[in-house]
Write a protein that holds these residues in place. Sequence first.
Motif, PDB file in Angstrom:
ATOM      1  N   CYS A  51       0.838  -1.191   0.000  1.00  0.00           N
ATOM      2  CA  CYS A  51       0.000   0.000   0.000  1.00  0.00           C
ATOM      3  C   CYS A  51       0.873   1.240   0.000  1.00  0.00           C
ATOM      4  O   CYS A  51       1.913   1.275   0.652  1.00  0.00           O
ATOM      5  CB  CYS A  51      -0.897   0.015   1.231  1.00  0.00           C
ATOM      6  SG  CYS A  51      -1.981  -1.405   1.314  1.00  0.00           S
ATOM      7  N   PHE A  52       0.434   2.236  -0.729  1.00  0.00           N
ATOM      8  CA  PHE A  52       1.129   3.519  -0.764  1.00  0.00           C
ATOM      9  C   PHE A  52       0.173   4.563  -0.219  1.00  0.00           C
ATOM     10  O   PHE A  52      -0.928   4.743  -0.741  1.00  0.00           O
ATOM     11  CB  PHE A  52       1.578   3.861  -2.186  1.00  0.00           C
ATOM     12  CG  PHE A  52       2.545   2.860  -2.739  1.00  0.00           C
ATOM     13  CD1 PHE A  52       3.849   2.826  -2.278  1.00  0.00           C
ATOM     14  CD2 PHE A  52       2.154   1.933  -3.693  1.00  0.00           C
ATOM     15  CE1 PHE A  52       4.755   1.891  -2.770  1.00  0.00           C
ATOM     16  CE2 PHE A  52       3.042   1.001  -4.190  1.00  0.00           C
ATOM     17  CZ  PHE A  52       4.346   0.980  -3.723  1.00  0.00           C
ATOM     18  N   VAL A  53       0.585   5.240   0.852  1.00  0.00           N
ATOM     19  CA  VAL A  53      -0.245   6.231   1.526  1.00  0.00           C
ATOM     20  C   VAL A  53       0.212   7.618   1.098  1.00  0.00           C
ATOM     21  O   VAL A  53       1.377   7.985   1.293  1.00  0.00           O
ATOM     22  CB  VAL A  53      -0.141   6.086   3.058  1.00  0.00           C
ATOM     23  CG1 VAL A  53      -1.051   7.097   3.753  1.00  0.00           C
ATOM     24  CG2 VAL A  53      -0.484   4.665   3.494  1.00  0.00           C
ATOM     25  N   CYS A  54      -0.695   8.378   0.512  1.00  0.00           N
ATOM     26  CA  CYS A  54      -0.384   9.730   0.055  1.00  0.00           C
ATOM     27  C   CYS A  54      -0.041  10.601   1.268  1.00  0.00           C
ATOM     28  O   CYS A  54      -0.790  10.631   2.248  1.00  0.00           O
ATOM     29  CB  CYS A  54      -1.579  10.315  -0.692  1.00  0.00           C
ATOM     30  SG  CYS A  54      -1.334  12.031  -1.232  1.00  0.00           S
ATOM     31  N   THR A  55       1.089  11.292   1.211  1.00  0.00           N
ATOM     32  CA  THR A  55       1.498  12.129   2.343  1.00  0.00           C
ATOM     33  C   THR A  55       0.705  13.433   2.425  1.00  0.00           C
ATOM     34  O   THR A  55       0.711  14.080   3.461  1.00  0.00           O
ATOM     35  CB  THR A  55       3.001  12.462   2.274  1.00  0.00           C
ATOM     36  OG1 THR A  55       3.277  13.131   1.053  1.00  0.00           O
ATOM     37  CG2 THR A  55       3.843  11.190   2.384  1.00  0.00           C
ATOM     38  N   THR A  56      -0.008  13.790   1.363  1.00  0.00           N
ATOM     39  CA  THR A  56      -0.796  15.020   1.365  1.00  0.00           C
ATOM     40  C   THR A  56      -2.177  14.810   1.969  1.00  0.00           C
ATOM     41  O   THR A  56      -2.579  15.531   2.875  1.00  0.00           O
ATOM     42  CB  THR A  56      -0.940  15.574  -0.067  1.00  0.00           C
ATOM     43  OG1 THR A  56       0.361  15.775  -0.617  1.00  0.00           O
ATOM     44  CG2 THR A  56      -1.716  16.874  -0.082  1.00  0.00           C
ATOM     45  N   CYS A  57      -2.913  13.786   1.487  1.00  0.00           N
ATOM     46  CA  CYS A  57      -4.305  13.606   1.923  1.00  0.00           C
ATOM     47  C   CYS A  57      -4.547  12.295   2.672  1.00  0.00           C
ATOM     48  O   CYS A  57      -5.653  12.040   3.122  1.00  0.00           O
ATOM     49  CB  CYS A  57      -5.256  13.713   0.743  1.00  0.00           C
ATOM     50  SG  CYS A  57      -5.180  12.308  -0.399  1.00  0.00           S
ATOM     51  N   GLN A  58      -3.535  11.436   2.776  1.00  0.00           N
ATOM     52  CA  GLN A  58      -3.599  10.158   3.495  1.00  0.00           C
ATOM     53  C   GLN A  58      -4.425   9.083   2.800  1.00  0.00           C
ATOM     54  O   GLN A  58      -4.758   8.060   3.411  1.00  0.00           O
ATOM     55  CB  GLN A  58      -4.093  10.350   4.930  1.00  0.00           C
ATOM     56  CG  GLN A  58      -3.245  11.319   5.742  1.00  0.00           C
ATOM     57  CD  GLN A  58      -1.788  10.896   5.815  1.00  0.00           C
ATOM     58  OE1 GLN A  58      -1.503   9.786   6.243  1.00  0.00           O
ATOM     59  NE2 GLN A  58      -0.885  11.748   5.398  1.00  0.00           N
ATOM     60  N   ARG A  59      -4.790   9.276   1.535  1.00  0.00           N
ATOM     61  CA  ARG A  59      -5.515   8.233   0.804  1.00  0.00           C
ATOM     62  C   ARG A  59      -4.604   7.037   0.608  1.00  0.00           C
ATOM     63  O   ARG A  59      -3.422   7.178   0.317  1.00  0.00           O
ATOM     64  CB  ARG A  59      -5.986   8.715  -0.558  1.00  0.00           C
ATOM     65  CG  ARG A  59      -6.782   7.643  -1.296  1.00  0.00           C
ATOM     66  CD  ARG A  59      -7.486   8.205  -2.512  1.00  0.00           C
ATOM     67  NE  ARG A  59      -8.474   7.251  -2.990  1.00  0.00           N
ATOM     68  CZ  ARG A  59      -8.222   6.347  -3.932  1.00  0.00           C
ATOM     69  NH1 ARG A  59      -7.023   6.246  -4.466  1.00  0.00           N
ATOM     70  NH2 ARG A  59      -9.172   5.534  -4.338  1.00  0.00           N
ATOM     71  N   ILE A  60      -5.152   5.830   0.772  1.00  0.00           N
ATOM     72  CA  ILE A  60      -4.381   4.603   0.641  1.00  0.00           C
ATOM     73  C   ILE A  60      -4.616   3.991  -0.737  1.00  0.00           C
ATOM     74  O   ILE A  60      -5.762   3.779  -1.132  1.00  0.00           O
ATOM     75  CB  ILE A  60      -4.771   3.593   1.730  1.00  0.00           C
ATOM     76  CG1 ILE A  60      -4.547   4.198   3.107  1.00  0.00           C
ATOM     77  CG2 ILE A  60      -3.982   2.293   1.574  1.00  0.00           C
ATOM     78  CD1 ILE A  60      -5.127   3.369   4.243  1.00  0.00           C
ATOM     79  N   HIS A  61      -3.540   3.729  -1.451  1.00  0.00           N
ATOM     80  CA  HIS A  61      -3.599   3.084  -2.761  1.00  0.00           C
ATOM     81  C   HIS A  61      -3.086   1.653  -2.582  1.00  0.00           C
ATOM     82  O   HIS A  61      -1.937   1.438  -2.204  1.00  0.00           O
ATOM     83  CB  HIS A  61      -2.734   3.842  -3.772  1.00  0.00           C
ATOM     84  CG  HIS A  61      -3.195   5.256  -3.995  1.00  0.00           C
ATOM     85  ND1 HIS A  61      -4.008   5.593  -5.040  1.00  0.00           N
ATOM     86  CD2 HIS A  61      -2.980   6.378  -3.282  1.00  0.00           C
ATOM     87  CE1 HIS A  61      -4.267   6.886  -4.976  1.00  0.00           C
ATOM     88  NE2 HIS A  61      -3.645   7.383  -3.914  1.00  0.00           N
ATOM     89  N   TRP A  62      -3.948   0.660  -2.836  1.00  0.00           N
ATOM     90  CA  TRP A  62      -3.636  -0.754  -2.598  1.00  0.00           C
ATOM     91  C   TRP A  62      -3.154  -1.414  -3.886  1.00  0.00           C
ATOM     92  O   TRP A  62      -3.741  -1.230  -4.947  1.00  0.00           O
ATOM     93  CB  TRP A  62      -4.888  -1.496  -2.143  1.00  0.00           C
ATOM     94  CG  TRP A  62      -5.397  -1.088  -0.809  1.00  0.00           C
ATOM     95  CD1 TRP A  62      -6.093   0.049  -0.499  1.00  0.00           C
ATOM     96  CD2 TRP A  62      -5.275  -1.817   0.408  1.00  0.00           C
ATOM     97  NE1 TRP A  62      -6.393   0.073   0.819  1.00  0.00           N
ATOM     98  CE2 TRP A  62      -5.916  -1.063   1.407  1.00  0.00           C
ATOM     99  CE3 TRP A  62      -4.680  -3.028   0.740  1.00  0.00           C
ATOM    100  CZ2 TRP A  62      -5.972  -1.491   2.715  1.00  0.00           C
ATOM    101  CZ3 TRP A  62      -4.751  -3.456   2.049  1.00  0.00           C
ATOM    102  CH2 TRP A  62      -5.389  -2.694   3.017  1.00  0.00           C
TER     103      TRP A  62
END
Length: 65
Positions: A51-62
């Motif tokens: 998972c990659f967590v966006c450092t700007t908005c915290q959305r998780i990309h699986w």
Amino acid sequence: MNEATTVTLPHGQNLRCDTCQGEIFESRQWKLQTTGMTFMGLDWANRDATCFVCTTCQRIHWFHL
């Protein structure tokens, strides 16, 4: 937790957040839990997802890699 960085996808482009278009992510590993394995007490045997967590908005990309 890993250091925040850009993520290059297999086809050569950088990952961009679907929500805010950010390009800096923290990488994490999560278990893909299933009902059957949980019922049998075998959660540890489930597959992992990257998972990659966006450092700007915290959305998780699986990603199942």
